[in-house]
Design an enzyme around this catalytic site. Structure first.
Site, mmCIF file in Angstrom:
data_model
loop_
_atom_site.group_PDB
_atom_site.id
_atom_site.type_symbol
_atom_site.label_atom_id
_atom_site.label_comp_id
_atom_site.label_asym_id
_atom_site.label_seq_id
_atom_site.Cartn_x
_atom_site.Cartn_y
_atom_site.Cartn_z
ATOM 1 N N LYS A 288 0.834 -1.186 0.000
ATOM 2 C CA LYS A 288 0.000 0.000 0.000
ATOM 3 C C LYS A 288 0.877 1.247 0.000
ATOM 4 O O LYS A 288 1.819 1.352 0.775
ATOM 5 C CB LYS A 288 -0.916 -0.012 1.233
ATOM 6 C CG LYS A 288 -2.123 0.890 1.133
ATOM 7 C CD LYS A 288 -3.081 0.626 2.278
ATOM 8 C CE LYS A 288 -4.352 1.449 2.120
ATOM 9 N NZ LYS A 288 -5.316 1.199 3.203
ATOM 10 N N GLU A 374 -19.862 -5.187 9.554
ATOM 11 C CA GLU A 374 -20.823 -4.396 10.313
ATOM 12 C C GLU A 374 -21.843 -5.262 11.038
ATOM 13 O O GLU A 374 -22.226 -4.962 12.179
ATOM 14 C CB GLU A 374 -21.545 -3.419 9.371
ATOM 15 C CG GLU A 374 -20.653 -2.353 8.772
ATOM 16 C CD GLU A 374 -19.994 -2.774 7.466
ATOM 17 O OE1 GLU A 374 -19.374 -1.928 6.799
ATOM 18 O OE2 GLU A 374 -20.109 -3.978 7.098
ATOM 19 N N ARG A 402 -25.898 -1.508 6.697
ATOM 20 C CA ARG A 402 -25.523 -2.887 6.371
ATOM 21 C C ARG A 402 -25.855 -3.850 7.519
ATOM 22 O O ARG A 402 -25.835 -5.067 7.325
ATOM 23 C CB ARG A 402 -24.031 -2.960 6.058
ATOM 24 C CG ARG A 402 -23.581 -2.009 4.989
ATOM 25 C CD ARG A 402 -22.179 -2.301 4.516
ATOM 26 N NE ARG A 402 -22.185 -3.265 3.423
ATOM 27 C CZ ARG A 402 -21.093 -3.725 2.827
ATOM 28 N NH1 ARG A 402 -19.905 -3.329 3.234
ATOM 29 N NH2 ARG A 402 -21.170 -4.582 1.840
#
Length: 639
Positions: A288, A374, A402
């Site tokens: 990353k 979630e 969600r």
């Protein structure tokens, strides 16, 4: 800190010749590493100008080039997960010169959008959807007898969600031709890329190996014990050098680990596996922030970047001390934990954005980041509450959607003590409709046992968090993204009387009933209207006693909220007035019944009529129309 980000547009002569993936595929493969270098530099320049997600895009430059080089996009479907990593994809698919409009009104979206480009095969904003969507496209290709390839690119963070594994399980069961590229940039489920694992990955992807593999399986199908033994031997071999077993058990042919920054290696492997049959999982390891040292050193802090402002335009530090609502929440959380060891803080991969870094450092045994999960976060909190702990779930309003089933069945139905701190409520500006918290008041206030609060400033935020924390049942406090009002903070918390509003300005004729942080805006409008202003504070329960008084003493009640009007706080007021047969005119102001595209939050509010001028204008128009209606009624004229 950002010295390596180009201030002026970098020279990218090779990149400038690539206006589509078709142009890319006409390049010699030897030019691709140089293209990657130019693409990375141009990406840095663009994000420095517009702000946006940085680290993930830098990490997938080579992967993006290789995918478009090998696959015939957009005929072949390339489905990106989340969209954080798709900026290089945007640049290569005809939007290079539009990148400087990104996240601006009328410009490119921060995430993939089907309306924006045929190369954006699926709109994204919430994570872990790519495999499900790609599987649906694969089924469609089979139904239509189309030879298109389908590729899903998903990050290791997104792979933590149950939805991703549900899709993997289904894909393995169907057995169709789908390629899932697992972009592992956090080393969370993989070992380091080494010579042995890279060697085996190339072997598993090679055409001779797969020819022999399929041929052997055909021979052994008539000998079930031998076939089972062959499968087991292959699994053991892969398991020794890679985390393959779980994917193989789900029905995927696992290939990995692959160095995602080895351009020639990526192209070679993708070419080899492009025509392989059945579900394939290619495990690619990337870094990353690749190519930008600050992002490589701090992948979390540099996940996204604010627009870089020239030194002469920067606001002096002394004038920029107003905390964000996330900071207010994080500080409250730390203060509460010092006096109550039962407090447990839970977040589904939103700890940084929700202001929880200090809490994580100070109270590590009370902090739970469950990843992009979630649903699990909410039911985890419910389980804790069953045993007497005091869970606080920090979650963005848009992501609370969600876990709605868990909110209803696992928390509200059981009337459990769970506090929800809903960040990013209302409009979020440049991140657009996928991240806007436009619906939480509508979907929360219909639930039995829920306490729903809308603070108008930072002190009310602290007091409402405190009140919700001690409330005997589920409670939610919703607050917006960004800076708070700058009011002087109180040193202590206060328990608010449940369901009691606060009159902050007395006027005549019109009463503005404000839910949340638009209070200051409403006060400015009220000064021009000589209107009463009420900080309603509670969406559920409403202050019904005050509503009765206001309905009897005012001719017009105006509800103001940064939530869709449909089913929102204003609808709750309407329902009460109707049920009580209270005769008073009502005007509901809020967000319209549409998905609002990205732009500056302040501009978007103005477009919705939720700035002070807009509120004043709406009220005056309503009063004028009411007066005209009354005049025509008295005169017996048609309306």
């Amino acid at each position: 800190m950002f010295d390596n980000i180009p201030i002026t547009r970098p020279l990218t002569p090779l990149l400038d010749t690539v206006n589509s993936p078709h142009d890319l595929r006409n390049l010699d493969v030897s030019l691709l590493p140089e293209l990657a270098s130019q693409l990375r530099e141009y990406l840095l320049y663009c994000v420095g100008k517009t702000g946006g997600h940085l680290g993930a895009g830098l990490g997938v430059v080579e992967l993006t080039i290789a995918l478009h080089f090998v696959f015939n996009t957009p005929h072949d479907r390339l489905v990106w997960d989340v969209g954080h990593q798709s900026y290089p994809h945007k640049i290569l698919t005809g939007r290079r010169e539009l990148m400087l409009t990104m996240r601006q009104a009328g410009g490119l979206a921060a995430f993939n959008s089907r309306k924006e480009s045929p190369y954006d095969t699926f709109g994204v904003g919430h994570s872990s959807t790519s495999i499900s969507a790609a599987l649906g496209m694969m089924i469609a290709a089979q139904k239509q007898q189309n030879d298109r390839k389908v590729v899903a690119v998903i990050g290791d963070g997104a792979m933590t969600a149950g939805m991703a594994f549900e899709a993997l399980n289904h894909a393995g069961e169907l057995g169709g031709d789908i390629l899932v590229v697992l972009n592992d940039n956090n080393m969370s489920i993989s070992r380091n890329v080494g010579g042995l694992s890279s060697y085996f990955a190339r072997m598993w992807a090679s055409k001779p190996y797969n020819f022999l593999r399929e041929g052997s399986m055909r021979v052994l199908r008539g000998l079930p014990p031998a076939m089972k033994a062959a499968h087991r031997a292959e699994e053991y071999m892969k398991g020794m050098v890679s985390p393959a077993t779980i994917f193989e058990e789900l029905g995927f042919n696992y290939i990995g680990l692959i160095d995602g920054h080895d351009m020639h290696g990526m192209v070679e492997i993708l070419r080899n596996i492009k025509d392989l049959k059945g579900p394939l999982l290619l495990h690619v390891v990337t870094r990353k922030g690749k190519g930008f040292q600050q992002a490589e050193d701090d992948p979390y802090g540099m996940h996204a970047l604010n627009k870089l402002v020239p030194q002469a335009e920067k606001i002096p530090a002394a004038m920029n001390l107003t905390p964000t609502y996330s900071k207010i929440f994080g500080d409250w959380l730390c203060e509460m934990a010092t006096v109550d060891t039962a407090l447990m803080a839970i977040t589904p991969a939103m700890g940084e954005g929700s202001g929880m870094r200090d809490f994580e450092e100070q109270f590590p045994t009370q902090f739970f980041d469950v990843g992009i999960a979630e649903q699990h976060a909410v039911t985890l909190a419910a389980g804790m509450a069953c045993e007497g702990l005091k869970p606080v779930v920090a979650i963005y309003s848009t992501f609370m959607q969600r876990a709605y089933d868990q909110l209803i069945h696992d928390v509200a139905l059981q009337n459990l003590d769970v506090l929800f701190a809903l960040d990013r409520a209302g409009l979020v500006g440049e991140d657009g409709p996928t991240h806007a918290g436009s619906f939480d008041l509508s979907y929360l206030r219909c639930l039995p046992n829920m306490l729903v609060m809308t603070p108008s400033d930072e002190n009310e935020t602290r007091n409402m968090l405190y009140t919700g924390y001690h409330y005997a049942g589920p409670a939610a406090v919703r607050y917006p993204r960004g800076k708070a009002t700058g009011c002087v903070l109180n040193n202590t918390f206060s328990m608010l009387e449940i369901g009691k509003a606060l009159v902050v300005r007395s006027g005549s004729g019109t009463a503005l009933l404000v839910f949340g942080t638009l209070l200051k805006t409403a006060l400015a409008a009220a000064d021009q209207l000589d209107a009463t202003v009420v900080d309603m504070r509670f969406v559920k329960p409403l202050d019904t006693d005050l509503l009765k008084k206001l309905a009897q003493s005012h001719s017009l009640l105006v509800t103001v909220e940064e939530n869709v009007i449909n089913g929102g706080a204003g609808s709750g007021v309407n329902e009460f007035l109707l049920a009580q047969n209270l005769k008073v005119a009502v005007l509901n102001l809020g967000l319209p019944d549409e998905f609002l595209e990205h732009g500056r939050a302040a501009d978007m509010l103005a477009q919705c009529g939720l700035d002070s001028k807009g509120i004043e204008s709406s009220v005056r128009n309503r009063l004028q129309n009411s007066a005209e209606f009354a005049f025509r009624h008295v005169k017996g004229l048609p309306n």
